[in-house]
Design a protein around this motif. Structure first.
Motif, PDB file in Angstrom:
ATOM      1  N   THR A  33      -8.709 -10.079 -11.829  1.00 43.82           N
ATOM      2  CA  THR A  33      -9.377  -9.185 -10.819  1.00 43.82           C
ATOM      3  C   THR A  33      -9.569  -7.798 -11.312  1.00 43.82           C
ATOM      4  O   THR A  33      -8.643  -7.322 -12.243  1.00 43.82           O
ATOM      5  CB  THR A  33      -8.708  -9.285  -9.420  1.00 43.82           C
ATOM      6  N   ALA A  77      -8.349  -5.483  -9.748  1.00 44.50           N
ATOM      7  CA  ALA A  77      -7.196  -4.539  -9.755  1.00 44.50           C
ATOM      8  C   ALA A  77      -5.819  -5.112 -10.631  1.00 44.50           C
ATOM      9  O   ALA A  77      -5.279  -4.198 -11.062  1.00 44.50           O
ATOM     10  CB  ALA A  77      -6.592  -4.887  -8.279  1.00 44.50           C
ATOM     11  N   GLU A  78      -5.975  -6.264 -10.873  1.00 43.70           N
ATOM     12  CA  GLU A  78      -5.057  -6.866 -11.778  1.00 43.70           C
ATOM     13  C   GLU A  78      -5.112  -6.087 -13.110  1.00 43.70           C
ATOM     14  O   GLU A  78      -4.255  -5.689 -13.846  1.00 43.70           O
ATOM     15  CB  GLU A  78      -5.265  -8.496 -11.886  1.00 43.70           C
ATOM     16  N   LEU A 133      -0.861  -9.096  -6.293  1.00 45.46           N
ATOM     17  CA  LEU A 133      -1.699  -8.361  -5.798  1.00 45.46           C
ATOM     18  C   LEU A 133      -2.734  -9.107  -4.952  1.00 45.46           C
ATOM     19  O   LEU A 133      -3.040 -10.193  -5.344  1.00 45.46           O
ATOM     20  CB  LEU A 133      -2.623  -7.692  -6.960  1.00 45.46           C
ATOM     21  N   GLY A 136      -6.074  -9.490  -2.533  1.00 49.71           N
ATOM     22  CA  GLY A 136      -7.284  -8.974  -2.067  1.00 49.71           C
ATOM     23  C   GLY A 136      -7.480  -9.430  -0.810  1.00 49.71           C
ATOM     24  O   GLY A 136      -6.866 -10.062  -0.106  1.00 49.71           O
ATOM     25  N   GLU A 182      -1.561  -4.480  -1.791  1.00 49.07           N
ATOM     26  CA  GLU A 182      -3.026  -4.613  -1.456  1.00 49.07           C
ATOM     27  C   GLU A 182      -3.584  -4.090  -3.040  1.00 49.07           C
ATOM     28  O   GLU A 182      -3.479  -3.196  -3.324  1.00 49.07           O
ATOM     29  CB  GLU A 182      -3.393  -4.199  -0.298  1.00 49.07           C
ATOM     30  N   ASN A 183      -4.885  -4.859  -3.172  1.00 51.46           N
ATOM     31  CA  ASN A 183      -5.660  -4.303  -4.462  1.00 51.46           C
ATOM     32  C   ASN A 183      -5.752  -2.716  -4.233  1.00 51.46           C
ATOM     33  O   ASN A 183      -5.898  -2.149  -5.220  1.00 51.46           O
ATOM     34  CB  ASN A 183      -6.950  -5.121  -4.583  1.00 51.46           C
TER      35      ASN A 183
END
Length: 124
Positions: free
Chosen positions: A26, A28-29, A70, A72, A102-103
């Motif tokens: 993702t 964010a990851e 994380l 989402g 959270e992201n």
């Protein structure tokens, strides 16, 4: 202290799924991974999409027995929250520390996220 035997990590039958997840991080990851990869963060080695027993965790540091997850929008419903809670409880019962972010936190408050991660490192 190793609570789990090596055989309980990265089980062969999860290998292709782990690889798919690593290839499709993702946003964010991917953003957090840039901070953690290659021992950039306080010299700690992190793995991404690492499996422990039948769980695939977002990030794992073996030296610290630390898992980072994380979350989402998909995690923002009662069923997912209950599943995540049980998963975290099982991993913690195995001796791991599990941190959830959270992201949005990763993008908006990265220094705070990194500080919380570091604060959960064992004192040497």
């Amino acid at each position: 202290m190793w609570i789990l035997k090596k055989a309980n990590h990265n089980k062969k039958y999860l290998e292709s799924y782990r690889k798919t997840l690593r290839e499709n991080l993702t946003p964010a990851e991917a953003f957090l991974w840039k901070q953690l990869q290659h021992r950039k963060f306080e010299g700690r080695k992190f793995r991404r999409q690492h499996s422990i027993e039948n769980f695939i965790v977002d990030f794992y540091c073996a030296k610290e027995q630390l898992i980072i997850e994380l979350d989402g929008d998909i995690h923002n419903n009662p069923l997912a929250e209950e599943r995540d809670k049980k998963r975290t409880e099982k991993l913690e019962a195995l001796g791991f520390k599990v941190l959830h972010f959270e992201n949005k936190m990763v993008f908006d408050f990265l220094p705070s996220v990194l500080k919380e991660i570091a604060d959960n490192f064992k004192k040497q």
